[in-house]
Design a protein around this motif. Structure first.
Motif, PDB file in Angstrom:
ATOM      1  N   PHE B  37       6.006  -5.309   3.077  1.00 32.25           N
ATOM      2  CA  PHE B  37       6.811  -4.148   2.682  1.00 32.25           C
ATOM      3  C   PHE B  37       7.551  -4.438   1.384  1.00 32.25           C
ATOM      4  O   PHE B  37       7.512  -3.662   0.438  1.00 32.25           O
ATOM      5  N   LEU B  38       8.203  -5.597   1.320  1.00 31.26           N
ATOM      6  CA  LEU B  38       9.001  -5.916   0.139  1.00 31.26           C
ATOM      7  C   LEU B  38       8.129  -6.149  -1.088  1.00 31.26           C
ATOM      8  O   LEU B  38       8.556  -5.922  -2.208  1.00 31.26           O
ATOM      9  N   LYS B  40       5.686  -4.401  -1.722  1.00 29.30           N
ATOM     10  CA  LYS B  40       5.090  -3.079  -1.928  1.00 29.30           C
ATOM     11  C   LYS B  40       3.596  -3.121  -1.691  1.00 29.30           C
ATOM     12  O   LYS B  40       2.808  -2.541  -2.417  1.00 29.30           O
ATOM     13  N   ARG B  41       3.193  -3.839  -0.673  1.00 27.22           N
ATOM     14  CA  ARG B  41       1.772  -3.943  -0.367  1.00 27.22           C
ATOM     15  C   ARG B  41       1.478  -3.424   1.026  1.00 27.22           C
ATOM     16  O   ARG B  41       0.521  -3.846   1.665  1.00 27.22           O
ATOM     17  N   SER B  42       2.299  -2.479   1.505  1.00 25.64           N
ATOM     18  CA  SER B  42       2.116  -2.049   2.891  1.00 25.64           C
ATOM     19  C   SER B  42       0.762  -1.382   3.119  1.00 25.64           C
ATOM     20  O   SER B  42       0.167  -1.532   4.175  1.00 25.64           O
ATOM     21  N   LEU B  43       0.268  -0.642   2.111  1.00 29.22           N
ATOM     22  CA  LEU B  43      -0.996   0.048   2.342  1.00 29.22           C
ATOM     23  C   LEU B  43      -2.172  -0.913   2.342  1.00 29.22           C
ATOM     24  O   LEU B  43      -3.207  -0.645   2.937  1.00 29.22           O
ATOM     25  N   ASP B  46      -2.688  -1.688   5.777  1.00 32.89           N
ATOM     26  CA  ASP B  46      -3.487  -0.656   6.419  1.00 32.89           C
ATOM     27  C   ASP B  46      -4.970  -0.927   6.192  1.00 32.89           C
ATOM     28  O   ASP B  46      -5.789  -0.866   7.117  1.00 32.89           O
ATOM     29  N   ASP B  98      -4.720   2.284  -5.625  1.00 32.75           N
ATOM     30  CA  ASP B  98      -4.819   3.064  -4.396  1.00 32.75           C
ATOM     31  C   ASP B  98      -6.256   3.501  -4.131  1.00 32.75           C
ATOM     32  O   ASP B  98      -6.674   3.601  -2.988  1.00 32.75           O
ATOM     33  N   ILE B 101      -8.022   0.455  -2.664  1.00 31.35           N
ATOM     34  CA  ILE B 101      -7.578   0.255  -1.284  1.00 31.35           C
ATOM     35  C   ILE B 101      -8.286   1.251  -0.362  1.00 31.35           C
ATOM     36  O   ILE B 101      -8.878   0.878   0.653  1.00 31.35           O
ATOM     37  N   ALA B 212      -1.062  -0.067  10.585  1.00 29.41           N
ATOM     38  CA  ALA B 212      -0.173   0.016   9.421  1.00 29.41           C
ATOM     39  C   ALA B 212       1.253   0.296   9.863  1.00 29.41           C
ATOM     40  O   ALA B 212       2.205  -0.235   9.298  1.00 29.41           O
ATOM     41  N   ALA B 213       1.406   1.122  10.902  1.00 28.99           N
ATOM     42  CA  ALA B 213       2.747   1.478  11.362  1.00 28.99           C
ATOM     43  C   ALA B 213       3.505   0.254  11.842  1.00 28.99           C
ATOM     44  O   ALA B 213       4.699   0.110  11.590  1.00 28.99           O
ATOM     45  N   ILE B 216       4.659  -1.508   8.606  1.00 34.62           N
ATOM     46  CA  ILE B 216       5.549  -0.826   7.669  1.00 34.62           C
ATOM     47  C   ILE B 216       6.799  -0.285   8.338  1.00 34.62           C
ATOM     48  O   ILE B 216       7.912  -0.481   7.856  1.00 34.62           O
ATOM     49  N   THR B 217       6.602   0.452   9.457  1.00 29.26           N
ATOM     50  CA  THR B 217       7.706   1.244   9.992  1.00 29.26           C
ATOM     51  C   THR B 217       8.916   0.396  10.418  1.00 29.26           C
ATOM     52  O   THR B 217      10.043   0.778  10.115  1.00 29.26           O
ATOM     53  N   ALA B 220      10.787  -0.416   7.289  1.00 25.67           N
ATOM     54  CA  ALA B 220      11.478   0.750   6.740  1.00 25.67           C
ATOM     55  C   ALA B 220      12.752   1.017   7.540  1.00 25.67           C
ATOM     56  O   ALA B 220      13.794   1.342   6.977  1.00 25.67           O
TER      57      ALA B 220
END
Lengths: 266, 430
Positions: B37-38, B40-43, B46, B98, B101, B212-213, B216-217, B220
């Motif tokens: 997350f930090l 910025k690679r959360s996707l 996924d 994106d 990915i 992914a959730a 990431i979640t 967040a």
């Protein structure tokens, strides 16, 4: 924008299920309305989380689509009796059953598979929007600021484009399932993008690659006795790989030629 | 209620296995997810989750076994190939991150589905349960699985603890990490590997699609409560563990419910509550803060208007009408109302018939605002060497921000000046 397409393809699920529950039929029109509504809701929620709650964009996309998709799956299991959908159908689609679902005229004359008519109309709509809205879409995609300066309504084209994405996703949903829609949305376009720098050529090439993926996928699936949608995604990936290799060599060749030419001159 | 107690007593060994399994999985995935997350690679997480599917299918086809370690090996390999492909394509072509990915995600997933359906249709008998990787079915977890997953979860925790400091620097400032001589490449490799591992075990509980959730979640959620990485990891881990508990409880009470979507549902609700209602970083708190700032700014501006009128009034008149206050600076109707309300609440001004007058407390405050404005103008000309006609707008904004400490510093720095650059007197408290 590619991942937003991915997000929409997942998040339309609850819309489809709710439309199903309300209308009680597999009719495409309520499904389209439900999905389009949730599709718009998805983009709004992503914007809201990103702009208002200051969540970074990738995380906003991830949180939104997984949540909506989870709601969709829960709804399916809750109303499993009423809903003629199951989890596998959501993922794989049921393209093999398409020929069985025929459309009849009132006199009972068969007009062919229903899905064929729906996808056909979608194709006509999309081609029409692209032909008539080419300039707007073109400008908005390449340089939104410049488009705005020219007085083009970027917001209008953005939402037109997003509606087209939602529409395509929903129509393809039944046939190829949620995730594999994304393969067909992204791979052919990405492959075409590697081959050309012109938008018109890219559109034509992407459609050709898309058609090839579908046909190739069908044969691959019948050879391997597996999911047709999965095979289509696989073939689209293979075609992308071919385009990638070709683009690398195509870049290398002219360089060699110019080198040889310069040698000749000497 | 009875079912809840029955569930929490863990008398059923099967329930115990499943519940502890999901808690472990949720916790480790959430903790590792914090780093993704930090960065910025959360996707990408996924994408890895989807890309793991062909690995699982192929290792099952090769070994005809559902041993968790064998499947995890396959998962690790295909997850790694996906990461490398994404990185390579992003670097070597003009495609945007994106797009690459999405491309890798969907194509790998397509291959996975194709292989899985092929396995199912071939009917080798042993394949049951493989499709549970799609949506996760914690209920299918066996004692053996639990041991395997716990081993991995503990391993992840150890790696995170050992490399905590290095990962922290890598997440916040990779350039700095490189400058101080950290082995950035190897660290990235370790971080990617533990991410793939966490995903590989996590899909058992939530499934490929919703993995992914789990990454990431929780992050967040945690991010809106704290500014410290350690606290964030702990909150994220607890959120993951708690939702694992909730998910397996719901699966326990209604067995046909898939665990994964409920875990995600629980996580998402926690995230929404946190993002909107968390103190300080939540949306509501921020709106409240913005309103407060606006109140402060307009009321200080109105005080300043008072101050200017007082300064220039010849007959030492102390109360003014609204029109008089609006002469030097036009206050929009609503701003004037807000300012009036705030100032009256603080007893800075009082109404005298149709006129408004400053109280002695209000006069002091007005003096303070005027002083700050002029002090700052002084500072800009004296120390920044700006021209006198360039400084007013800057002072207009900064006067609302200067704290008493900064005021003190300015006074000392400028040696208690008596006039500002426009030769207006700088007021001091008597």
């Amino acid at each position: 924008m590619a991942m937003v397409g991915d997000a929409i393809s997942h998040s339309v699920l609850p819309g489809i299920v709710i439309a199903f529950l309300i209308s009680g039929s597999r009719d495409s029109v309520p499904m389209l309305i439900g999905a389009a509504a949730v599709g718009v809701l998805t983009t709004i929620l992503i914007e809201l989380l990103h702009k208002k709650a200051r969540l970074q964009e990738d995380a906003s996309i991830g949180v939104t689509f997984t949540w909506l998709f989870a709601i969709g799956v829960i709804l399916i299991t809750l109303f499993t009796q009423q809903v003629d959908l199951d989890q596998e159908c959501v993922l794989y689609g049921e393209i093999a059953y398409v020929p069985l679902d025929l459309l009849y005229t009132q006199s009972g004359l068969s007009l062919g598979p229903r899905a064929l008519w729906i996808s056909g109309s979608l194709l006509i709509i999309i081609v029409a929007v692209i032909v008539f809205g080419f300039k707007g879409l073109y400008l908005t995609s390449f340089n939104a600021d410049y488009a705005k300066a020219l007085g083009v309504s970027t917001l209008f084209w953005h939402f037109t484009f997003m509606s087209l994405v939602s529409l395509t996703t929903v129509v393809s949903f039944e046939s190829v399932g949620a995730i594999l829609v994304v393969a067909l949305l992204i791979s052919p376009a990405a492959a075409a993008y590697l081959l050309t720098g012109k938008l018109k050529q890219m559109l034509v090439l992407a459609s050709i690659i898309g058609v090839l993926s579908s046909i190739g996928g069908y044969y691959l699936a019948s050879i391997m006795n597996g999911s047709i949608a999965g095979a289509m995604a696989t073939v689209s990936g293979l075609l992308f790989a071919l385009c990638y290799i070709y683009s690398r060599f195509a870049v290398a060749w002219p360089k060699k030629q110019t080198k040889e030419l310069s040698k000749l001159k000497i | 209620m009875d079912s809840l107690w029955e569930f929490l007593s863990f008398s059923d060994p099967n329930v115990r296995t499943v519940t502890f399994g999901t808690i472990f999985l949720g916790m480790s995935a959430s903790m590792v997810g914090s780093f993704a997350f930090l960065r910025k690679r959360s996707l990408i997480g996924d994408a890895i989750a989807h890309a793991i599917l062909p690995g699982i299918a192929i290792s099952f086809m090769l070994f005809q076994s559902k041993n968790p370690f064998i499947l995890m090996g396959g998962a690790l390999v295909s997850g790694w190939i996906a990461i490398l492909l994404i990185e390579h394509l992003t670097k070597a072509t003009k495609l945007k991150p994106d797009t690459t990915i999405g491309l890798v995600l969907s194509v790998f997933f397509g291959i996975g589905i194709l292989l899985l359906t092929t396995i199912q249709h071939s009917g080798s008998g042993n394949q049951a349960g493989l499709d549970e990787f799609l949506f996760g079915k914690a209920a299918a977890m066996t004692q053996n699985d639990l041991i395997a997953y716990s081993v991995v979860a503990v391993l992840l925790l150890i790696v995170v603890t050992v490399f905590y400091k290095e990962f922290k620097i890598l997440c916040f400032n990779p350039d700095y990490a490189e400058t101080i001589g950290l082995p950035v490449k190897s660290l990235r490799f370790i971080l990617s590997t533990i991410t793939v591992l966490a995903i590989a075990i996590g899909i058992q509980s939530v499934g490929v699609v919703l993995m992914a959730a789990l990454l990431i979640t929780p992050s967040a959620t945690a991010r809106s409560w704290t500014e410290s990485l350690l606290v964030m990891i702990i909150i994220a881990g607890s959120a993951g563990a708690f939702s694992g508990l909730v998910g397996s409880y719901i699966s326990y009470t209604s067995p046909n419910m898939p665990t994964g979507p409920w875990i995600v549902m629980c996580l998402s609700l926690m995230a929404m509550i946190s993002l909107f209602f968390a103190p300080k970083r939540g949306v509501l708190a921020r709106i409240r803060q913005q309103r407060k700032n606006r109140e402060k700014i307009v009321s200080e501006n109105l005080l300043k208007a008072f101050y200017h009128l007082l300064e220039n009034s010849i007959d030492k008149e102390l109360s003014f009408t609204k029109d008089e206050l609006n002469v030097k600076r036009r206050f929009p109707e609503n701003e004037f109302k807000i300012a009036l309300k705030t100032l009256k609440k603080n007893y800075f001004i009082i109404s005298k018939g149709l006129k408004l007058a400053l109280t002695s407390k209000g006069f002091e405050e007005a003096q303070r605002v005027g002083r700050l404005h002029r002090l700052w103008e002084m500072y800009l000309t004296e120390r920044m060497h700006l021209k006198a006609d360039h400084i007013h707008p800057n002072a207009e904004t900064i006067e609302h921000i200067i704290t008493p400490e900064i005021e003190e510093l300015l006074l000392r720095e400028l040696d208690y000046p008596s006039q500002d650059p426009h030769s207006s007197p700088i007021p001091y408290k008597e």
